[in-house]
Design a protein around this motif. Structure first.
Motif, PDB file in Angstrom:
ATOM      1  N   LEU A  94      -4.663  -0.812  -3.045  1.00  0.00           N
ATOM      2  CA  LEU A  94      -4.678   0.293  -2.092  1.00  0.00           C
ATOM      3  C   LEU A  94      -3.571   1.324  -2.305  1.00  0.00           C
ATOM      4  N   THR A 141      -3.853   5.335  -2.081  1.00  0.00           N
ATOM      5  CA  THR A 141      -5.044   5.733  -1.331  1.00  0.00           C
ATOM      6  C   THR A 141      -4.633   6.169   0.072  1.00  0.00           C
ATOM      7  N   THR A 160       0.828  -1.208   0.000  1.00  0.00           N
ATOM      8  CA  THR A 160       0.000   0.000   0.000  1.00  0.00           C
ATOM      9  C   THR A 160       0.861   1.257   0.000  1.00  0.00           C
TER      10      THR A 160
END
Length: 433
Positions: A267, A270, A57
Motif C-alpha cells: 500500500l 497509494t 503504508t
C-alpha cells in the motif's frame, strides 16, 4: 555471571520448595516454554496489526527499528514481572501493596472499569472478524458467542488446555500473517535501511504508538500467575523464564514486522486509508481483489486469531489479578505469606470472569457511556507507566536478593519505558479532554 555453587544452591532451593527441577539442556528448556507466548499473544491484537500496516503504508520500511525497540522494552517489563515472582515468591499484587494502599486501590478501580469496557470491545472485535468470514449471524451475535466460548474454556480451570489452545492460535496467526507478507518481501537494502533510527516529519506519535503497542497490555502483570500454573517456583527458574520471554518477544517482533511489510510493499505510495479494525477487513478485501480469495481468507483468519487470543488471554489472566487484589486487601500483610495462592477455581476469580463476560453485553445494544469511556481512557493511559515505575522500585529494593535486583541496563530501559509511556499517556489524556 552466577557461580556454580550459587546455581546449585538455587536448584536445591527449587527442590526444597517442592517444585520441579528446572530443565538443564536447551532442548528441555525449549519444550517447557509457553507462558511468555500467552502474554505476547494476548498483547498482540488487531490494533497492533493495523498500527504496523498503517505505518508501513505511510513511511515504508522506515520503522523496522521501532518494532525492535518495542520488543526489547516489552521484554524487560515482562522479565521484571517474572523475576519479581520467582526471586521473592510474591505476586505482583503483593508487591504493589507493599508500596502503599494507593497502588492496590488504583488497580482495583482500574480493573473494574477496564474489564467492563474491554469485555465488550474484545468480543465485538472477534465478532467483526468472524462475521467477515461467516456472515450467517450479526456481529453482536458472534460477539456473544466468543464471550461465552472464552468463559466456558477458562471456567474449566485447566491452564494447560488453555495454553495449548493459545499456542495453536499463535501458530495460526504466525502462518497466516507471515505467509501473506512473503508475497511482499522487501529487498535487503530496504529492510536494513529500516534499522537506522529515523523520524520523518509528522511520524513521532505513530512511531511511539508502534513501540508502545508491540505486545503490551495489562496481561503482562499476569505473567507471574501463569508461571505458577506451570509450577515454576524459585530463583532456579529465572533462566528458563528469561528464555521463555525472549522467545515470545522474538515471535512478537517478527509478527509485527510482517504486518509492517504488508503495508510498506502493498500500500505504500497509494491513497488507501485504513482506520481501526474495519481497516484490516478493508485490507483483506483489497488483497482478495489483487491476489484472489485465498489471500483474503488468510488475512481474515489472522485478524480473527489475533482478536480471539487477546480475548482468551484477558479472560484467563486478569481474573488472577483481581482475585489476588481482593485477597491482598482482605489479609493482613504479615499473614499474606500463609494464604493459599489464588487459582482459577476461586470464587473471586470466577466472579471477575463473569464480569468480563456478561455485563459488557449491554454495551452491544446500549452503546458506550461517554463518562465511562473517559474514565477508562484515563486509567488505561496511566497503567503502563504505573507498571514501569513499580518494577523500578520493587526490583531495586531489599525485598529482592542482590543478585536478582536490576542491573544498570535494566534500570535504564525501565526508565526509558516510564518516560515513553508517560508521554503517550499524557497525549491520550489531552485527546480525551
Amino acid at each position: 555471571m552466577k557461580s556454580e555453587s550459587s546455581l546449585n544452591h538455587d536448584l536445591h532451593q527449587a527442590t526444597a520448595d517442592s517444585g520441579p527441577l528446572p530443565p538443564q539442556t536447551i532442548g528441555q528448556k525449549l519444550k517447557m516454554i509457553g507462558p511468555g507466548f500467552v502474554v505476547a499473544a494476548t498483547g498482540v491484537g488487531t490494533a497492533d496489526m493495523i498500527t504496523a500496516i498503517v505505518i508501513g503504508t505511510s513511511f515504508g520500511m522506515t520503522f523496522v527499528w521501532a518494532i525492535i525497540v518495542g520488543a526489547i522494552l516489552k521484554y524487560y517489563l515482562n522479565e521484571g514481572v517474572g523475576r519479581w515472582y520467582l526471586a521473592t515468591g510474591q505476586t505482583i499484587l503483593q508487591g504493589w501493596h507493599s508500596l502503599g494502599k494507593w497502588a492496590t486501590n488504583y488497580f482495583g478501580v482500574y480493573s473494574v472499569i477496564w474489564g467492563y469496557i474491554y469485555g465488550a470491545t474484545a468480543a465485538m472485535t472477534c465478532g467483526l472478524g468472524m462475521h467477515a468470514m461467516l456472515p450467517i449471524m450479526p456481529i453482536w451475535a458472534w460477539a456473544i458467542v466468543h464471550s461465552l466460548v472464552g468463559f466456558a474454556l477458562v471456567w474449566t480451570g485447566r491452564y494447560l488446555l488453555f495454553e495449548r489452545i493459545m499456542t495453536i492460535l499463535i501458530g495460526v496467526m504466525f502462518i497466516t500473517i507471515i505467509g501473506t507478507s512473503l508475497l511482499f518481501l522487501p529487498s535487503i537494502g530496504e529492510f536494513t535501511g529500516g534499522f537506522v533510527p529515523r523520524m520523518p516529519e509528522g511520524s513521532l506519535m505513530l512511531a511511539l504508538g508502534l513501540i508502545g503497542g508491540v505486545g503490551g497490555t495489562i496481561t503482562m502483570a499476569s505473567y507471574g500467575y501463569w508461571l505458577k500454573e506451570k509450577d515454576w517456583k524459585g530463583k532456579a527458574f529465572v533462566p528458563i523464564m528469561r528464555l521463555d520471554t525472549k522467545a515470545a518477544y522474538v515471535i512478537t517482533g517478527i509478527f509485527t514486522m510482517a504486518a509492517l511489510v504488508i503495508g510498506a510493499k502493498f500500500l505504500f505510495g497509494t491513497d488507501v486509508k485504513l482506520e481501526g479494525d474495519q481497516g484490516l477487513l478493508d485490507l483483506a478485501g483489497l488483497l482478495g481483489q489483487e491476489f484472489g480469495t485465498p489471500l483474503r481468507w488468510l488475512l481474515l483468519i489472522a485478524f480473527w486469531s489475533a482478536a480471539f487470543t487477546s480475548l482468551l488471554g484477558v479472560w484467563n489472566g486478569v481474573p488472577y489479578l483481581f482475585a489476588d487484589f481482593l485477597r491482598t486487601i482482605r489479609t493482613k500483610k504479615e499473614e499474606l505469606h500463609k494464604v493459599k495462592p489464588v487459582s482459577e477455581k476461586d470464587k473471586s476469580y470466577r466472579a471477575y470472569l463473569a464480569w468480563l463476560t456478561f455485563p459488557p453485553m449491554l454495551i452491544f445494544f446500549l452503546g458506550k457511556p461517554v463518562q465511562l469511556i473517559i474514565i477508562y481512557g484515563v486509567l488505561g493511559a496511566l497503567f503502563m507507566p504505573f507498571l514501569a515505575i513499580s518494577l523500578i522500585i520493587l526490583l531495586n529494593s531489599k525485598k529482592v536478593d542482590a543478585e536478582y535486583r536490576n542491573k544498570w541496563v535494566t534500570n535504564a530501559v525501565l526508565i526509558g519505558c516510564l518516560l515513553m509511556f508517560a508521554y503517550l499517556g499524557l497525549n491520550e489524556l489531552q485527546k480525551l479532554f
